[in-house]
Design an enzyme around this catalytic site. Structure first.
Site, PDB file in Angstrom:
ATOM      1  N   ASN A  97       5.175   1.022   3.550  1.00  0.00           N
ATOM      2  CA  ASN A  97       4.407   2.102   4.174  1.00  0.00           C
ATOM      3  C   ASN A  97       5.150   2.904   5.245  1.00  0.00           C
ATOM      4  OD1 ASN A  97       4.252  -0.098   5.882  1.00  0.00           O
ATOM      5  ND2 ASN A  97       2.197   0.398   6.601  1.00  0.00           N
ATOM      6  N   GLU A 145       5.266  -9.504  11.287  1.00  0.00           N
ATOM      7  CA  GLU A 145       4.406  -8.362  11.637  1.00  0.00           C
ATOM      8  C   GLU A 145       3.488  -8.133  10.442  1.00  0.00           C
ATOM      9  OE1 GLU A 145       4.290  -6.827  14.498  1.00  0.00           O
ATOM     10  OE2 GLU A 145       6.044  -7.754  15.399  1.00  0.00           O
ATOM     11  N   CYS A 183      -0.635  -0.266   9.161  1.00  0.00           N
ATOM     12  CA  CYS A 183      -1.146  -1.580   9.604  1.00  0.00           C
ATOM     13  C   CYS A 183      -2.147  -1.446  10.744  1.00  0.00           C
ATOM     14  CB  CYS A 183       0.007  -2.486   9.986  1.00  0.00           C
ATOM     15  SG  CYS A 183       1.171  -1.697  11.073  1.00  0.00           S
TER      16      CYS A 183
END
Ligand code: NAP
Length: 473
Positions: A151, A247, A281
């Site tokens: 992304n 992450e 995210c």
């Protein structure tokens, strides 16, 4: 069309290739090498071999390499952004924004390379410490495996490669299968710098094959991973005593208090919910609005959402384009369907048009619906009514994730309490949870991961603290 790996400063072919398709047009845009375990091990060996030369560079030299890389991104801004749009369907305006952030990230890395310091230890504070002089030094840890998601194919790679170089480590990068072109373009740029050959390598191919080879190698000293919680947990289980930074995902929440100026807030919420098709995210997923403003917020939010331009990612006017693949789009549609079965109301979107999942607003969503309690990673946002701030805080905390949360309020006490009570890695007051600049400490709690990114913080994780004690007796 046929791409090659970048290993030991050379472009090498593989035996096996897979077609890479544009998520928007479905056209074949490249053929990507699919690394075997042996090919990954070769890249690890090369990085292992290069680690001494890399560790011997001075801070001045490491900073100069990163400054050069920063300049190369400035010179190639448009091209780097177009690659992201092509392979990830990120609308060009957001892809350009990502490259601007990438430039800042490498610039911060260059600056931080010059600020890696230890500390003096007051040895004589202990009974047995007289006439001793102690200090710490931060040393590179060696080979770092970087595994990255689709992304943000340049900036999230920069968050790993920048601090790794700043700290004097070597890297094997495994980009997401859908976004290898950005990683290979980075290799082209790094190849023009004075970085020692073998200090940066890119291997492409399946997550399981390449990932397992990286995670299981004794020569790899740290895994830095950004991606989904499911894959992150699997990596941690296999990593043994390696350092692991994770992450992971989230279902970011926002509280909107009464008496705030909606005209300033609504445009931010639209961007936070739908930029990059919600595949961020910290995308705004759950919005909790105080009763008094709820109807007006929904009206303004819906009006502005309907004005978004849907289309090709390569078109500069496009706001929302295709999701990363049709499987993800089908999953998102089924989650909307489930929410409706649980009693949710579709205010906008909820369907596809010319292969694009339309920006979707849902209200009255049950906390047990997947669009609420899991990471939606699609252009879908929930707007639910609350009658107290406490209710909003409880709703945000009722999550397996905890990356960032936001609150808009004019009340100092409310903001202060929220900053203490929200169970997340970062609380953003008077902005959306999607807010991030690249030098700030960034990382989640609960299933959003472990470890912090933000150059200074990552560098700390990418070095070993060594103690030196001198005895003057
Ligand atoms: P993903 O499916 O978890 O993939 C991430 C990376 O892991 C890809 O390179 C993937 O390779 C690789 N991988 C897959 N299986 C693996 C395995 N068994 N061992 C090692 N590596 C493996 O995530 P994604 O769909 O690309 O990205 C979306 C996720 O990333 C979301 O959950 C999002 O929240 C999270 N994310 C988090 C942050 C943050 O900073 N917290 C930022 C951005 C994204 P393949 O592509 O080849 O499968």
């Amino acid at each position: 069309m046929k791409k090659r790996f970048y290993v030991n400063g050379q472009w090498t072919s593989s035996e096996r290739y897979a077609e890479l398709h544009s998520p928007y047009t479905q056209e074949v845009i490249a053929e990507i090498p699919q690394a075997t375990r042996e090919e990954v091990e070769l890249a690890i060996n090369v990085a292992h071999h290069a680690r001494k030369e890399m560790a011997s560079l001075t801070a001045y030299e490491r900073a100069a390499i990163l400054e050069h890389l920063t300049q190369l991104f400035i010179d190639n801004r448009q091209k780097a952004a177009e690659i992201i749009s092509l392979e990830a369907a990120k609308p060009l305006k957001y892809a350009l924004g990502e490259i601007d952030r990438t430039i800042e990230t490498y610039k911060f890395a260059a600056e931080e390379a010059k600020r890696i310091t230890g500390e003096l230890i007051p040895m004589d504070a202990a009974k047995n410490g007289a006439d001793r002089f102690g200090y710490t030094i931060e040393q590179p840890i060696g080979v770092i495996a970087a595994i990255t998601p689709f992304n943000f194919p340049q900036n999230l790679v920069a968050h790993k490669v920048g601090p790794a170089i700043a700290a004097g480590n070597t890297v094997v990068l495994k980009p997401a299968s859908q976004t290898p072109l950005s990683a290979l373009f980075l290799a082209e740029l790094i190849d023009q710098t004075a970085l020692p050959k073998g200090a940066f390598n890119v291997v492409t191919g399946s997550g399981r094959t390449v990932g397992d080879a990286l995670v299981e190698s004794d020569k790899v000293k740290m895994i830095t991973f950004t991606g989904s919680a499911a894959v992150g947990k699997g990596i941690r289980d296999k990593a043994g005593l390696k350092k692991v930074a994770l992450e992971l995902g989230s279902n970011a929440g926002l509280i909107i208090d009464r008496n705030v100026d909606l005209s300033k807030i609504v445009p931010k919420c639209v961007m936070g919910a739908f930029s990059n098709q919600g595949q961020v995210c910290i995308s705004l997923q759950r919005t909790y609005v105080m009763d008094e403003l709820f109807d007006e917020f929904v009206e303004q939010f819906t009006t502005m959402t309907r004005q978004l331009v849907i289309g090709s990612p390569m078109d500069e006017s496009t706001d929302v384009s295709a999701m990363i693949n049709s499987g993800e789009q089908d999953r998102a549609l089924s989650w909307v369907q489930e929410a409706v079965e649980h009693g949710a109301e579709i205010i906008a979107g909820g369907t596809t048009e010319n292969g694009v999942f339309l920006p979707t607003i849902l209200t009255n969503v049950s906390t047990s619906s997947k669009v609420s309690c899991q990471e939606v990673f699609a252009p879908i946002v929930i707007v639910n009514r609350i009658t107290s701030i406490q209710e909003g805080i409880a709703a945000i905390n009722d999550s397996i994730y905890g990356l960032q949360a936001g609150i808009f309020t004019n009340d100092i006490k409310t903001a202060f309490n929220a900053s203490k009570e929200l169970d997340v890695g970062g609380v953003i007051i008077n902005d959306i949870p999607t807010y991030r600049v690249d030098q700030m400490p960034y990382g989640g709690v609960k299933e959003s991961g472990t470890g912090k990114e933000g150059l200074k913080y990552t560098i700390h994780e990418m070095t070993e603290t060594k103690l030196v004690v001198w005895n003057n007796q």
